[in-house]
Design a protein around this motif. Structure first.
Motif, PDB file in Angstrom:
ATOM      1  N   UNK A 143       0.788  -1.228   0.000  1.00 51.48           N
ATOM      2  CA  UNK A 143       0.000   0.000   0.000  1.00 51.48           C
ATOM      3  C   UNK A 143       0.821   1.280   0.000  1.00 51.48           C
ATOM      4  N   UNK A 144       2.046   1.206   0.507  1.00 51.73           N
ATOM      5  CA  UNK A 144       2.858   2.414   0.629  1.00 51.73           C
ATOM      6  C   UNK A 144       4.335   2.053   0.552  1.00 51.73           C
ATOM      7  N   UNK A 145       5.123   2.958  -0.003  1.00 51.22           N
ATOM      8  CA  UNK A 145       6.571   2.790  -0.020  1.00 51.22           C
ATOM      9  C   UNK A 145       7.116   3.241   1.333  1.00 51.22           C
ATOM     10  N   UNK A 146       7.747   2.329   2.055  1.00 45.13           N
ATOM     11  CA  UNK A 146       8.414   2.691   3.305  1.00 45.13           C
ATOM     12  C   UNK A 146       9.866   2.941   2.934  1.00 45.13           C
ATOM     13  N   UNK A 147      10.253   4.216   2.912  1.00 43.58           N
ATOM     14  CA  UNK A 147      11.597   4.596   2.480  1.00 43.58           C
ATOM     15  C   UNK A 147      12.663   4.154   3.479  1.00 43.58           C
ATOM     16  N   UNK A 148      12.323   4.201   4.753  1.00 47.53           N
ATOM     17  CA  UNK A 148      13.230   3.731   5.794  1.00 47.53           C
ATOM     18  C   UNK A 148      12.416   3.498   7.056  1.00 47.53           C
ATOM     19  N   UNK A 149      13.002   2.739   7.964  1.00 45.19           N
ATOM     20  CA  UNK A 149      12.356   2.521   9.253  1.00 45.19           C
ATOM     21  C   UNK A 149      13.431   2.520  10.325  1.00 45.19           C
ATOM     22  N   UNK A 150      13.024   2.921  11.507  1.00 46.14           N
ATOM     23  CA  UNK A 150      13.966   3.004  12.632  1.00 46.14           C
ATOM     24  C   UNK A 150      13.236   2.590  13.902  1.00 46.14           C
ATOM     25  N   UNK A 151      13.866   1.712  14.680  1.00 40.82           N
ATOM     26  CA  UNK A 151      13.298   1.281  15.955  1.00 40.82           C
ATOM     27  C   UNK A 151      14.132   1.910  17.064  1.00 40.82           C
ATOM     28  N   UNK A 152      13.447   2.508  18.039  1.00 39.94           N
ATOM     29  CA  UNK A 152      14.116   3.091  19.196  1.00 39.94           C
ATOM     30  C   UNK A 152      13.455   2.590  20.470  1.00 39.94           C
ATOM     31  N   UNK A 153      14.251   2.555  21.551  1.00 43.62           N
ATOM     32  CA  UNK A 153      13.773   2.100  22.861  1.00 43.62           C
ATOM     33  C   UNK A 153      13.826   3.272  23.830  1.00 43.62           C
TER      34      UNK A 153
ATOM     35  N   UNK B  41      15.366   9.448  27.188  1.00 40.33           N
ATOM     36  CA  UNK B  41      15.947   9.353  25.849  1.00 40.33           C
ATOM     37  C   UNK B  41      15.339   8.207  25.052  1.00 40.33           C
ATOM     38  N   UNK B  42      15.410   8.342  23.728  1.00 45.84           N
ATOM     39  CA  UNK B  42      15.075   7.271  22.802  1.00 45.84           C
ATOM     40  C   UNK B  42      16.371   6.758  22.210  1.00 45.84           C
ATOM     41  N   UNK B  43      16.714   5.495  22.511  1.00 45.54           N
ATOM     42  CA  UNK B  43      17.969   4.891  22.074  1.00 45.54           C
ATOM     43  C   UNK B  43      17.722   4.051  20.818  1.00 45.54           C
ATOM     44  N   UNK B  44      18.470   4.296  19.733  1.00 43.98           N
ATOM     45  CA  UNK B  44      18.306   3.467  18.519  1.00 43.98           C
ATOM     46  C   UNK B  44      18.672   2.007  18.799  1.00 43.98           C
ATOM     47  N   UNK B  45      17.924   1.110  18.220  1.00 46.37           N
ATOM     48  CA  UNK B  45      18.172  -0.326  18.315  1.00 46.37           C
ATOM     49  C   UNK B  45      18.808  -0.764  16.994  1.00 46.37           C
ATOM     50  N   UNK B  46      19.967  -1.382  17.057  1.00 42.65           N
ATOM     51  CA  UNK B  46      20.678  -1.802  15.839  1.00 42.65           C
ATOM     52  C   UNK B  46      20.077  -3.050  15.265  1.00 42.65           C
TER      53      UNK B  46
END
Length: 96
Positions: free
Chosen positions: A76-86, A91-96
């Motif tokens: 349905x949609x182009x997801x150009x990028x995604x990012x998960x954070x905790x 703070x919001x810490x990026x999850x690798x």
């Protein structure tokens, strides 16, 4: 239980898909695997993003939930990028 969020940078929509349908669809997909805490639309560096906050027991599960959302939106949609954070305190810490 830790709080996570997936930020999905949204690109082109499939024909017939309304822009206001993207966020509810993303939240619905996340809700299939986790408890959704919040959902929001943001403009980050000029790119519209759907942001869904949810609970998950561990980082690996949080990433799997995000993958499920990205895969579910593929038609349905182009997801150009995604990012998960905790959420870690204030703070919001990026999850690798």
């Amino acid at each position: 239980m830790p709080s996570y969020r997936v930020t999905l940078a949204i690109g082109a929509l499939a024909p017939g898909v309304a822009p206001d349908a993207v966020l509810p669809a993303a939240a619905r997909l996340v809700a299939e695997l986790a408890v959704v805490e919040a959902q929001d639309v943001r403009l980050l560096r000029g790119v519209p993003c759907a942001v869904v906050r949810y609970e998950a027991g561990e980082d690996e599960l949080a990433v799997a939930v995000a993958r499920h959302a990205v895969d579910g939106l593929a038609g349905t949609v182009e997801v150009r990028s995604d990012r998960v954070t905790r959420r870690d305190g204030a703070r919001w810490t990026p999850i690798a």
